[in-house]
Design an enzyme around this catalytic site. Structure first.
Site, PDB file in Angstrom:
ATOM      1  N   ILE A 114       0.890  -1.209   0.019  1.00  0.00           N
ATOM      2  CA  ILE A 114       0.142  -0.118  -0.017  1.00  0.00           C
ATOM      3  C   ILE A 114       0.824   1.278  -0.089  1.00  0.00           C
ATOM      4  O   ILE A 114       0.568   2.174  -0.745  1.00  0.00           O
ATOM      5  CB  ILE A 114      -0.981  -0.052   1.210  1.00  0.00           C
ATOM      6  CG1 ILE A 114      -1.844  -1.143   1.109  1.00  0.00           C
ATOM      7  CG2 ILE A 114      -1.690   1.564   1.466  1.00  0.00           C
ATOM      8  CD1 ILE A 114      -2.755  -0.965   2.490  1.00  0.00           C
TER       9      ILE A 114
ATOM     10  N   GLN B 233       5.243   2.759   0.726  1.00  0.00           N
ATOM     11  CA  GLN B 233       6.315   2.442   1.523  1.00  0.00           C
ATOM     12  C   GLN B 233       6.930   3.809   1.847  1.00  0.00           C
ATOM     13  O   GLN B 233       7.042   4.905   1.164  1.00  0.00           O
ATOM     14  CB  GLN B 233       7.353   1.861   0.429  1.00  0.00           C
ATOM     15  CG  GLN B 233       8.747   1.880   0.830  1.00  0.00           C
ATOM     16  CD  GLN B 233       9.542   0.936   0.138  1.00  0.00           C
ATOM     17  OE1 GLN B 233       9.169   0.202  -0.547  1.00  0.00           O
ATOM     18  NE2 GLN B 233      11.070   1.108   0.208  1.00  0.00           N
TER      19      GLN B 233
ATOM     20  N   ALA C 269       9.246   2.199   6.861  1.00  0.00           N
ATOM     21  CA  ALA C 269       8.534   0.958   6.767  1.00  0.00           C
ATOM     22  C   ALA C 269       7.745   0.698   5.445  1.00  0.00           C
ATOM     23  O   ALA C 269       7.560   1.493   4.813  1.00  0.00           O
ATOM     24  CB  ALA C 269       7.679   0.660   8.019  1.00  0.00           C
TER      25      ALA C 269
ATOM     26  N   ASP D  39       3.729  12.439  14.528  1.00  0.00           N
ATOM     27  CA  ASP D  39       3.279  12.579  12.981  1.00  0.00           C
ATOM     28  C   ASP D  39       1.872  12.934  12.715  1.00  0.00           C
ATOM     29  O   ASP D  39       1.425  12.235  11.881  1.00  0.00           O
ATOM     30  CB  ASP D  39       3.771  11.452  12.091  1.00  0.00           C
ATOM     31  CG  ASP D  39       3.900  11.839  10.653  1.00  0.00           C
ATOM     32  OD1 ASP D  39       3.834  13.003  10.244  1.00  0.00           O
ATOM     33  OD2 ASP D  39       3.770  10.730   9.781  1.00  0.00           O
TER      34      ASP D  39
END
Length: 221
Positions: free
Chosen positions: A7, A9, A13, A132
């Site tokens: 989905i 990158q 991760a 974040d």
């Protein structure tokens, strides 16, 4: 992880969708942290394991305190992978972008501010700093429209008001840079945040200081 679909990158991760996982009807999300080749392998394994465990703990801590977050299914520390609930819904970012042309007329902004402010207040009351906070990491579930906080990859635990203030400032910058004319919406988020979080005064004072530093950096360039 067979039949996995990549989905996203990021720098830390890869995020996969596994269409079938145990009895989960929507399958699940698998977040796999990959090795940093510039680090010594032993050090990299230690640091990666620490981050995986820290992310999982922050997720669990928030879920336990009543915040809607993806449910943890399994933490595979040796494989640096967290398996969690796949959220069916839309990001707050996309919801706002879809309504930007009508100045958000079809969105109950008071209700949205209440949902966001309440979730962030509960999160900071648990001393969890997201790290974040953007409108991409806030989702609205299909059907219930419940607010879900996602992607705790940079999260950590801190009692310091300044860390929590920076969390809020990052979200404020995300609103101002991506969603025009949402200053009033963000102020309502802070109002709801203050209602939930008893120690919010110290955080909001620090937020003013962080804003001032941000403006000075912008002036200096």
């Amino acid at each position: 992880m067979q039949d996995r679909l990549l989905i996203k990158q990021g720098a830390e991760a890869r995020v996969y969708h596994l269409p079938s996982f145990l009895t989960a009807p929507e399958g699940c999300i698998a977040k796999e942290r990959f090795p940093k080749l510039y680090r010594h392998p032993d050090l990299d394994r230690q640091l990666t394991a620490k981050r995986v465990v820290q992310e999982a703990r922050c997720l669990y801590k928030c879920k336990k305190s009543g915040i809607d977050t993806p449910t943890l299914y399994f933490v595979d520390v040796p494989a640096s992978t967290i398996y969690m609930e796949r959220i069916s819904g839309i990001t707050v970012k996309q919801r706002l972008l879809n309504s930007q042309a009508t100045s958000y007329a079809d969105i109950d902004t008071d209700l949205l501010a209440q949902k966001i402010g309440t979730s962030l207040g509960k999160m900071h009351a648990q001393d969890v700093v997201h790290g974040d906070l953007t409108t991409s990491n806030l989702m609205l579930r299909d059907g219930s429209d419940a607010l879900v906080v996602i992607d705790f990859g940079l999260s950590y635990v801190s009692v310091f008001p300044e860390d929590k203030a920076v969390d809020l400032y990052v979200l404020e910058r995300a609103f101002s840079s991506t969603h025009p004319n949402t200053a009033e919406l963000f102020e309502k988020i802070l109002e709801n945040y203050a209602k939930i979080y008893k120690q919010s005064k110290a955080v909001l004072r620090k937020l003013d200081e962080v804003r001032l530093r941000g403006r000075k950096r912008s002036m200096i360039g």
